[in-house]
Design a protein around this motif. Structure first.
Motif, mmCIF file in Angstrom:
data_model
loop_
_atom_site.group_PDB
_atom_site.id
_atom_site.type_symbol
_atom_site.label_atom_id
_atom_site.label_comp_id
_atom_site.label_asym_id
_atom_site.label_seq_id
_atom_site.Cartn_x
_atom_site.Cartn_y
_atom_site.Cartn_z
ATOM 1 N N ARG A 64 18.245 0.663 3.322
ATOM 2 C CA ARG A 64 17.368 0.965 4.455
ATOM 3 C C ARG A 64 16.434 2.128 4.161
ATOM 4 N NH1 ARG A 64 16.981 4.348 8.480
ATOM 5 N NH2 ARG A 64 18.803 5.517 7.767
ATOM 6 N N LEU A 65 17.002 3.203 3.556
ATOM 7 C CA LEU A 65 16.186 4.382 3.261
ATOM 8 C C LEU A 65 15.130 4.074 2.198
ATOM 9 C CD1 LEU A 65 18.950 7.176 3.283
ATOM 10 C CD2 LEU A 65 17.244 6.660 5.054
ATOM 11 N N GLN A 66 15.528 3.324 1.172
ATOM 12 C CA GLN A 66 14.560 2.952 0.141
ATOM 13 C C GLN A 66 13.441 2.070 0.716
ATOM 14 O OE1 GLN A 66 16.902 1.129 -2.952
ATOM 15 N NE2 GLN A 66 17.365 3.102 -3.953
ATOM 16 N N GLU A 67 13.859 1.152 1.582
ATOM 17 C CA GLU A 67 12.866 0.253 2.204
ATOM 18 C C GLU A 67 11.869 1.052 3.039
ATOM 19 O OE1 GLU A 67 12.804 -3.047 5.733
ATOM 20 O OE2 GLU A 67 14.580 -2.935 4.455
ATOM 21 N N GLU A 68 12.365 2.052 3.772
ATOM 22 C CA GLU A 68 11.484 2.859 4.611
ATOM 23 C C GLU A 68 10.515 3.678 3.771
ATOM 24 O OE1 GLU A 68 11.792 6.100 8.295
ATOM 25 O OE2 GLU A 68 13.594 5.202 7.415
ATOM 26 N N VAL A 69 11.034 4.239 2.674
ATOM 27 C CA VAL A 69 10.160 5.008 1.782
ATOM 28 C C VAL A 69 9.101 4.106 1.161
ATOM 29 C CG1 VAL A 69 10.101 6.310 -0.395
ATOM 30 C CG2 VAL A 69 11.862 6.796 1.294
ATOM 31 N N ALA A 70 9.522 2.905 0.710
ATOM 32 C CA ALA A 70 8.576 1.990 0.063
ATOM 33 C C ALA A 70 7.479 1.553 1.030
ATOM 34 C CB ALA A 70 9.330 0.783 -0.487
ATOM 35 N N VAL A 71 7.890 1.225 2.267
ATOM 36 C CA VAL A 71 6.896 0.771 3.253
ATOM 37 C C VAL A 71 5.910 1.881 3.570
ATOM 38 C CG1 VAL A 71 6.591 0.053 5.648
ATOM 39 C CG2 VAL A 71 8.374 -0.996 4.237
ATOM 40 N N ASN A 72 6.450 3.108 3.828
ATOM 41 C CA ASN A 72 5.557 4.223 4.171
ATOM 42 C C ASN A 72 4.642 4.595 3.014
ATOM 43 O OD1 ASN A 72 6.456 4.559 6.821
ATOM 44 N ND2 ASN A 72 8.208 5.796 6.171
ATOM 45 N N ASN A 73 5.165 4.476 1.814
ATOM 46 C CA ASN A 73 4.345 4.793 0.647
ATOM 47 C C ASN A 73 3.205 3.784 0.478
ATOM 48 O OD1 ASN A 73 3.905 6.328 -1.946
ATOM 49 N ND2 ASN A 73 4.323 4.292 -2.783
ATOM 50 N N GLU A 74 3.530 2.494 0.689
ATOM 51 C CA GLU A 74 2.490 1.463 0.556
ATOM 52 C C GLU A 74 1.435 1.601 1.650
ATOM 53 O OE1 GLU A 74 2.060 -3.370 0.005
ATOM 54 O OE2 GLU A 74 4.034 -2.420 0.065
ATOM 55 N N VAL A 75 1.896 1.922 2.873
ATOM 56 C CA VAL A 75 0.938 2.106 3.968
ATOM 57 C C VAL A 75 0.022 3.277 3.678
ATOM 58 C CG1 VAL A 75 0.720 2.754 6.394
ATOM 59 C CG2 VAL A 75 2.400 1.044 5.709
ATOM 60 N N TYR A 76 0.618 4.363 3.176
ATOM 61 C CA TYR A 76 -0.185 5.562 2.879
ATOM 62 C C TYR A 76 -1.186 5.277 1.759
ATOM 63 C CZ TYR A 76 -1.306 10.355 1.572
ATOM 64 O OH TYR A 76 -1.973 11.515 1.260
ATOM 65 N N THR A 77 -0.714 4.551 0.731
ATOM 66 C CA THR A 77 -1.611 4.229 -0.392
ATOM 67 C C THR A 77 -2.752 3.323 0.056
ATOM 68 O OG1 THR A 77 0.257 4.422 -1.939
ATOM 69 C CG2 THR A 77 -1.714 3.263 -2.714
ATOM 70 N N ASN A 78 -2.434 2.288 0.852
ATOM 71 C CA ASN A 78 -3.474 1.379 1.347
ATOM 72 C C ASN A 78 -4.483 2.117 2.226
ATOM 73 O OD1 ASN A 78 -2.372 -0.822 0.040
ATOM 74 N ND2 ASN A 78 -1.131 -1.447 1.812
ATOM 75 N N MET A 79 -3.972 3.056 3.025
ATOM 76 C CA MET A 79 -4.877 3.794 3.910
ATOM 77 C C MET A 79 -5.827 4.665 3.096
ATOM 78 S SD MET A 79 -3.868 6.085 7.241
ATOM 79 C CE MET A 79 -3.146 4.641 8.013
ATOM 80 N N LEU A 80 -5.319 5.307 2.042
ATOM 81 C CA LEU A 80 -6.187 6.108 1.177
ATOM 82 C C LEU A 80 -7.255 5.244 0.509
ATOM 83 C CD1 LEU A 80 -3.654 8.547 -0.556
ATOM 84 C CD2 LEU A 80 -5.365 9.102 1.183
ATOM 85 N N ASN A 81 -6.833 4.060 0.045
ATOM 86 C CA ASN A 81 -7.802 3.153 -0.588
ATOM 87 C C ASN A 81 -8.887 2.708 0.406
ATOM 88 O OD1 ASN A 81 -6.452 3.295 -3.050
ATOM 89 N ND2 ASN A 81 -5.172 1.509 -2.593
ATOM 90 N N ASN A 82 -8.468 2.380 1.637
ATOM 91 C CA ASN A 82 -9.439 1.938 2.651
ATOM 92 C C ASN A 82 -10.415 3.056 3.017
ATOM 93 O OD1 ASN A 82 -8.357 -0.630 2.791
ATOM 94 N ND2 ASN A 82 -6.930 -0.096 4.440
ATOM 95 N N ILE A 83 -9.885 4.268 3.139
ATOM 96 C CA ILE A 83 -10.756 5.398 3.471
ATOM 97 C C ILE A 83 -11.795 5.603 2.380
ATOM 98 C CG2 ILE A 83 -10.798 7.910 3.712
ATOM 99 C CD1 ILE A 83 -8.156 7.710 5.223
ATOM 100 N N GLN A 84 -11.361 5.503 1.118
ATOM 101 C CA GLN A 84 -12.304 5.690 0.012
ATOM 102 C C GLN A 84 -13.367 4.594 0.006
ATOM 103 O OE1 GLN A 84 -12.318 8.343 -1.850
ATOM 104 N NE2 GLN A 84 -14.087 7.683 -3.061
ATOM 105 N N GLN A 85 -12.935 3.349 0.253
ATOM 106 C CA GLN A 85 -13.887 2.236 0.272
ATOM 107 C C GLN A 85 -14.902 2.393 1.408
ATOM 108 O OE1 GLN A 85 -11.589 -1.333 0.476
ATOM 109 N NE2 GLN A 85 -10.718 -1.090 -1.591
#
Length: 707
Positions: free
Chosen positions: A372-393
């Motif tokens: 559960r903890l790994q899944e939460e970290v992975a999801v939050n990390n992917e969301v954060y990474t996607n958001m950074l990419n979208n902001i840059q674009q």
């Protein structure tokens, strides 16, 4: 009334092209007058209208991927079916208040200066004054304000009451107190001679926008080309170009801003959400690190890893759909189909995620917690990474957005005026003048619904037309005075066609009067101007020339026109002041004698009611072979009706084309109530009818035949 309409229709139906062309040729000077007047009006208008200069700019709409799918699908058939072009929307945007309101304020189109001076405007010597700032107190804004040029770069402002309230210099703001308020003005350009006056006004920006929209021409060149031509006319060429360029630049700027607005809003939303996502990721990583430190290492089976990956994938999909839903909610309501579709997809994934979590309950608790903890970290990390990419674009998109419109050609100041086209206006004036002249002649021809056919007159009245006296261009017949005071026309021009017609009348009278000795002939006219006095005088002259002793009596005691040498006349004889011999005088030939109308203080009809007129005519019969009595118009007075029973023969003088058949019949019937003596008709002022038998001369002109 119905009969008159029928008569008019008959005349129209009988009118041929040849007849009308001939009639038009006779009225050529009237048509020429219309042409001259219209040309003068057109020339004045061409000089009076202020010149207009037209500039144009060219824009291109890059359709890209926004073009209509239907247009692409139909291909060339799209133009045939007249499918809407993407440029149509852009054309409406160019003419929208969003663009024109800015242009109105930037170009100061709500400020007016109008030169004053009739001759300066007519000769195109008007000056110019451009304002970029004017504020008139609201109380007196609707009144007439003036500006007068006082020098090369100086001017004065004159209030509505005629007083000078301030002096200004070009390029500087001038102030003055007026009506408990402040008036300010700034002239940025002036080219006018000293003393030139201008009307200055501060109008409504809304009205200026409407005026600009009304004078703006925006259209697509060709079908589905995306090329938009914008045209505008102004009395100054540089102002026309400046206004067009401002429109083009404003539209281009707003187009770019509109297309980058969506990216800007999305960027603001993501940047606002980024700190919260980063904090959530940091918290999840810290919790996972603490748990691992607490329990040490955990052996994860292959099934557990697959389960963990599947659950993480579902969490990411749900999170991505949530972002899409929030973006859609900024454009649509919650009930919109696009939003509802995203919600349904989220619900489906949540159901699948719930089932997966239920299966995970069978794993050891330690593995479940780590998963559960790994899944939460992975999801939050992917969301954060996607958001950074979208902001840059989005930042790249915002910086590089250029819109779908570009300016191909900027407007330039044209030195040749487009309006008014003086040569075209003058040519149009000549054409319209000619057309109106022809229509006027035609209407006059139709409205003059008098009868012209002698056969119809004879058929309707039962009287014979003894003579048709034609018109003549002879100079002798141009003035009324010369006709009646000079020798009779038939004596001065015996070979003229008019003289020949009087000899024809003499011959016809010989058949009417088998015993012409000592007869009295009454000459009557229906209205003034038909020429009865002319007919009476010349008929008497023709009869006198044949050897008969003729007496001509002017019985129009109101407006007599036949003059003799005696100071007495008919009125004097009837009143007992003079005798027949003293009132008669010889005129122009040995056998022609005349008696003028004389003067009386009594009513003419009262003098005619007694026996004096009957006694006079009886005496005249004994002393003369023929007596001709010229009477006043029948439709004005009753003199002719009183004399008619005393004569032997009557002649009705008609004007060609002036009397209706009903008028002729009514007048003849009224005379017949007083006398049943033989009568005949003389048609005067007869016009030549093309294609028909003339009078033996083959040429006809225009003349006047007396009263």
């Amino acid at each position: 009334m119905a009969e008159e309409v029928k008569n008019v229709q008959t005349e129209v139906d009988s009118l041929t092209v040849v007849d009308f062309v001939h009639h038009l040729w006779k009225k050529k000077f009237l048509v020429a007058l219309f042409v001259v007047v219209a040309t003068l009006i057109g020339s004045f208008y061409a000089m009076w209208v202020r010149p207009q200069f037209t500039s144009d700019a060219l824009l291109q709409v890059n359709v890209k991927g926004t073009s209509s799918k239907a247009t692409k699908a139909f291909g060339e058939m799209g133009a045939v079916l007249d499918l809407a072009s993407p440029a149509d929307a852009e054309i409406e945007l160019i003419k929208s208040r969003m663009v024109l309101s800015y242009v109105t304020m930037a170009e100061h189109l709500y400020l007016w200066t109008v030169p004053v001076g009739f001759w300066d405007r007519l000769l195109h010597r008007e000056g110019r004054m451009d304002l970029d700032s004017l504020r008139i107190p609201l109380k007196v804004r609707a009144k007439k304000w003036m500006a007068e040029v006082t020098g090369k770069d100086s001017y004065s402002v004159i209030s509505p009451d005629g007083k000078k309230i301030l002096d200004g210099v070009v390029g500087e703001v001038a102030f003055a107190e007026f009506a408990d308020d402040t008036l300010s003005i700034r002239v940025n350009f002036m080219d006018a001679k000293q003393g030139q006056k201008f009307i200055i006004a501060q109008g409504s920006p809304i009205n200026a926008e409407r005026s600009l929209a009304g004078g703006l021409s925006v259209m697509e060149k060709g079908k589905q080309t995306g090329i938009i031509a914008v045209r505008y006319s102004h009395r100054y060429p540089d102002r026309a170009a400046s206004i067009l360029n401002t429109i083009a630049k404003t539209y281009l700027r707003q187009n770019v801003e509109m297309r980058s607005a969506e990216a800007e809003k999305t960027l603001e939303f993501l940047e606002a959400q980024l700190p919260g996502v980063k904090a959530k990721l940091d918290s999840a990583e810290k919790v996972l690190a603490d748990y691992r430190y607490k329990i040490g290492s955990v052996d994860m089976t292959g099934e557990t890893k697959a389960h963990l990956d599947k659950e993480g994938q579902l969490q990411r999909q749900i999170m991505q759909l949530e972002q899409e839903r929030q973006a859609a909610m900024r454009l649509f309501k919650a009930e919109h189909p696009n939003v509802q579709t995203i919600v349904k997809q989220q619900n489906k994934l949540r159901v699948e995620l719930a089932a997966l979590k239920k299966n995970a309950e069978k794993m050891p608790l330690t593995q479940q917690e780590v998963k559960r903890l790994q899944e939460e970290v992975a999801v939050n990390n992917e969301v954060y990474t996607n958001m950074l990419n979208n902001i840059q674009q989005l930042r790249v998109v915002r910086a590089g957005e250029v819109g779908n419109v570009r300016i191909v050609d900027f407007a330039q100041a044209e030195q040749s005026q487009t309006k008014p086209n003086k040569s075209r206006i003058i040519m149009a004036s000549i054409v319209f003048g000619f057309i109106f002249g022809v229509l006027f002649v035609f209407l006059m021809y139709i409205l003059r619904n008098g009868v012209k056919s002698t056969s119809r007159i004879e058929r309707e009245t039962g009287l014979s037309v003894f003579a048709k006296i034609p018109q003549s261009s002879h100079k002798f017949l141009r003035t009324n005075k010369r006709v009646h005071h000079s020798a009779p026309f038939v004596l001065q021009n015996p070979e003229d066609k008019v003289s020949e017609s009087f000899r024809s009348l003499q011959t016809a009278l010989a058949f009417l009067m088998p015993n012409p000795e000592h007869c009295v002939i009454l000459v009557m006219g229906l209205m003034p101007g038909v020429g009865k006095s002319f007919v009476s005088l010349n008929l008497a002259a023709v009869l006198a020339a044949s050897g008969k002793k003729v007496l001509l009596i002017d019985a129009d005691m109101r407006r007599g026109v036949i003059n003799g040498r005696s100071k007495f006349g008919l009125a004097d004889v009837l009143a007992g002041i003079a005798t027949l011999d003293t009132a008669v005088s010889q005129k122009h030939t040995d056998n022609l004698f005349v008696m003028n109308a004389g003067k009386t203080k009594l009513a003419a009809c009262e003098l005619l009611r007694g026996d004096a007129m009957d006694n006079l005519l009886k005496e005249a019969r004994r002393k003369y072979d023929l007596v001709i009595v010229d009477t006043p118009p029948l439709n004005l007075v009753t003199d002719a009706e009183l004399i008619c029973p005393l004569v032997d023969y009557s002649l009705f003088v008609l004007h060609y084309g002036r009397h209706s058949i009903e008028e002729i019949k009514e007048t003849i019937e009224r005379v017949r109530r007083y006398s049943d003596k033989p009568s005949a008709i003389v048609m005067n002022h007869c016009e030549h009818e093309p294609g028909r038998y003339g009078y033996g001369y083959g040429y006809y002109g225009k003349g006047y035949y007396g009263k």
